[in-house]
Scaffold this active site. Structure first.
Site, PDB file in Angstrom:
ATOM      1  N   LYS A 204       1.064  -1.248   0.057  1.00 46.20           N
ATOM      2  CA  LYS A 204       0.045   0.251   0.095  1.00 46.20           C
ATOM      3  C   LYS A 204       0.691   1.207   0.112  1.00 46.20           C
ATOM      4  O   LYS A 204       1.818   1.394   0.826  1.00 46.20           O
ATOM      5  CB  LYS A 204      -0.962  -0.146   1.316  1.00 46.20           C
ATOM      6  CG  LYS A 204      -1.952   1.193   1.299  1.00 46.20           C
ATOM      7  CD  LYS A 204      -2.913   0.846   2.657  1.00 46.20           C
ATOM      8  CE  LYS A 204      -3.889   2.077   2.838  1.00 46.20           C
ATOM      9  NZ  LYS A 204      -4.630   1.869   4.047  1.00 46.20           N
TER      10      LYS A 204
ATOM     11  N   SER B 254      -9.475  -0.742   7.638  1.00 50.89           N
ATOM     12  CA  SER B 254      -9.024  -0.499   6.442  1.00 50.89           C
ATOM     13  C   SER B 254      -8.268  -1.566   5.757  1.00 50.89           C
ATOM     14  O   SER B 254      -7.917  -1.622   4.473  1.00 50.89           O
ATOM     15  CB  SER B 254      -8.208   0.799   6.623  1.00 50.89           C
ATOM     16  OG  SER B 254      -8.850   1.948   6.435  1.00 50.89           O
TER      17      SER B 254
ATOM     18  N   SER C 208      -9.013   1.536   3.550  1.00 46.51           N
ATOM     19  CA  SER C 208      -8.595   2.421   2.574  1.00 46.51           C
ATOM     20  C   SER C 208      -7.404   1.677   1.836  1.00 46.51           C
ATOM     21  O   SER C 208      -6.730   2.236   0.778  1.00 46.51           O
ATOM     22  CB  SER C 208      -7.858   3.431   3.322  1.00 46.51           C
ATOM     23  OG  SER C 208      -6.792   3.077   4.373  1.00 46.51           O
TER      24      SER C 208
END
Length: 505
Positions: free
Chosen positions: A75, A179, A155
């Site tokens: 990420k 997330s 996210s």
């Protein structure tokens, strides 16, 4: 992106040498990215010369670690030495620190190949009130590979979508509250949020010192456990990890197909009753648990949980300002912002791209906080921690004399909506409790509603990560609920659905 992938693949094809396992794995991942990333938009950047790196790894005479040659996507709020770390924001597009986050260094030491960075909800979904999960100013919108017009959640959107679409078998996400587990559930993969303090947060763009952690997102529980073996450990630069070396165990060794036999499990009934098709899938999952020998005991969430969420938000606002200011102060000179206030001003100056879909109300609220010595902040942290932990998960487990809590993770994927942003129809599962308390939370695929995946959550108490993984593994082996993503355009266009929506003549 497309040109870079093609160049890397052509360079590989031109080599006369035999292809080793790392190079073969990377080439296969690049080919899959080339084939589907244009639709899914999960991968934001690829590591330069990654095929050459994999080829060199194969040629070196070295001990081959447990992750040898495994391509892993990270990420893009986690630093890797070859690429900028942007959190999806134009403000950080030149944030080239040249360093690995300790968790990334640990993955490399175990033999993983860091393939590149995944798109995400900008600033890890902590910027505005009507944000759209999976959208960033730098990367655009990530799409759910099970239905491309639906949310990938966030996210860690790109990490979840990339694994679901078969680009890689493993990616790393981060979670403050949902997330990792939300995008894992909604994309139909495994997601594990470890106990806070088990994995270093150094060189990760922060939200909350109390709740942030990185975690694996994978196609199966065993791969998540292998990644945890590599990632877990103490880091002198992160005080939260002081106990990690003592607490970390061999997470793979504890995986057994019969792990559910005799296990007492608390069933969070207050997380059901809001959508009948979800309840049906959940009951099927509970039947699998019973068939494997688990003892199920129904529990209800304590009343008055609204105060928990209100207190948590105050905590996150205060900790975000403090943490982000410290992080930005350490970034290279090319980064144009050094404080949250400057990031707010940057967004205003670049409003056409950054603020065209939603605003930065959360940023502004965080900037107004008074610091980590503020009595209101300290009271909020004590309140949220108590309500989520001792008076929440711990109390529910004690009432059921159980070792883990299970519930549906979240609703099926909702539509991507540029007008009202994320408006999930889901109801409260265990995500907020585990996030605030800092307890381990695993989601495993449990079925589908009209082709949209659902996850089954396993939540334990602090440091009980190995047991949570083991019980989730037992369920996974019995249920075999994972399905490949079809990359269909929509649920509504499905042959079983479209005729029912057509006008009646």
């Amino acid at each position: 992106m497309r040109a870079l992938v093609l160049a890397l693949l052509l360079a590989s094809a031109a080599q006369a040498q035999p292809v080793g396992p790392a190079e073969a794995n990377v080439a296969a991942a690049l080919a899959r990215i080339e084939a589907v990333n244009g639709e899914v938009n999960a991968v934001l950047a690829l590591t330069p010369d990654i095929l050459a790196e994999a080829r060199a790894m194969d040629r070196r005479r070295m001990a081959r670690g447990p992750l040898y040659g495994l391509p892993v996507l990270v990420k893009d709020n986690i630093e890797t030495r070859e690429l900028p770390t942007t959190a999806g924001s134009l403000a950080l597009k030149d944030n080239r620190t040249g360093r690995d986050a300790p968790l990334v260094a640990r993955l490399r030491a175990a033999g993983a190949v860091i393939l590149g960075k995944t798109n995400l909800s900008e600033w890890a979904n902590f910027r505005g009130d009507t944000s759209i999960s999976g959208w960033s100013g730098l990367g655009g919108q990530v799409r759910n590979p099970h239905a491309l017009d639906r949310t990938p959640c966030g996210s860690s959107s790109g990490s979840g979508a990339a694994v679901a679409a078969g680009m890689v078998t493993a990616a790393i996400g981060t979670e403050t509250d949902g997330s990792v587990v939300c995008p894992a559930s909604i994309n139909g993969i495994v997601g594990f949020k470890p106990s806070v303090g088990l994995v270093s947060r150094t060189h990760v763009v922060p939200i909350s010192a109390s709740q942030d952690t990185a975690g694996p997102m994978t196609r199966d529980v065993r791969t998540a456990a292998i990644l945890m073996n590599a990632m877990a450990g103490s880091d002198q630069a992160d005080p939260a990890t002081v106990e990690a070396d003592a607490r970390a165990v061999d997470y793979v060794a504890g995986l057994r197909a019969d792990a559910l036999k005799g296990a007492r499990i608390a069933v969070l009934r207050s997380a059901t009753g809001w959508l009948a098709p979800v309840d049906l899938v959940f009951e099927e999952a509970l039947a699998v648990l019973r068939a494997q020998g688990a003892v199920l005991v129904d529990v209800e969430a304590p009343e008055g949980r609204a105060a928990m969420g209100e207190a948590e938000y105050k905590v996150l606002l205060s900790e975000f300002k403090a943490g982000l200011n410290a992080y930005l102060a350490s970034t290279p000179a090319a980064v144009p912002v050094r404080t949250l206030a400057e990031a707010i001003a940057f967004n205003e100056a670049n409003a056409a791209r950054e603020l065209g879909l939603f605003g930065q109300e959360t940023f502004i609220a965080a900037e107004a906080t008074k610091g980590l010595d503020d009595p209101e902040y300290l009271e909020a942290r004590a309140t949220s921690l108590w309500l989520a932990g001792a008076d929440g998960i711990d109390a529910m487990l004690k009432a059921a004399d159980a070792v883990v809590l299970v519930a549906p993770t979240v609703s099926p994927a909702w539509m991507i909506d540029a007008v009202i942003g994320d408006q999930s129809p889901g109801r409260g599962g265990p995500t907020g409790y585990a996030a605030i308390a800092g307890y381990p939370h695993l989601t495993v695929p449990m079925g589908r509603v009209k082709g949209l995946p659902l996850g089954l959550s396993f939540v334990g108490t602090k440091w009980d990560d190995a047991r949570v993984l083991a019980l989730g593994y037992g369920y996974e082996q019995a249920s075999k609920a994972f399905v490949d993503a079809p990359l269909r355009a929509s649920v509504e266009g499905d042959p079983a659905v479209a005729p029912l929506l057509a006008p009646v003549r």
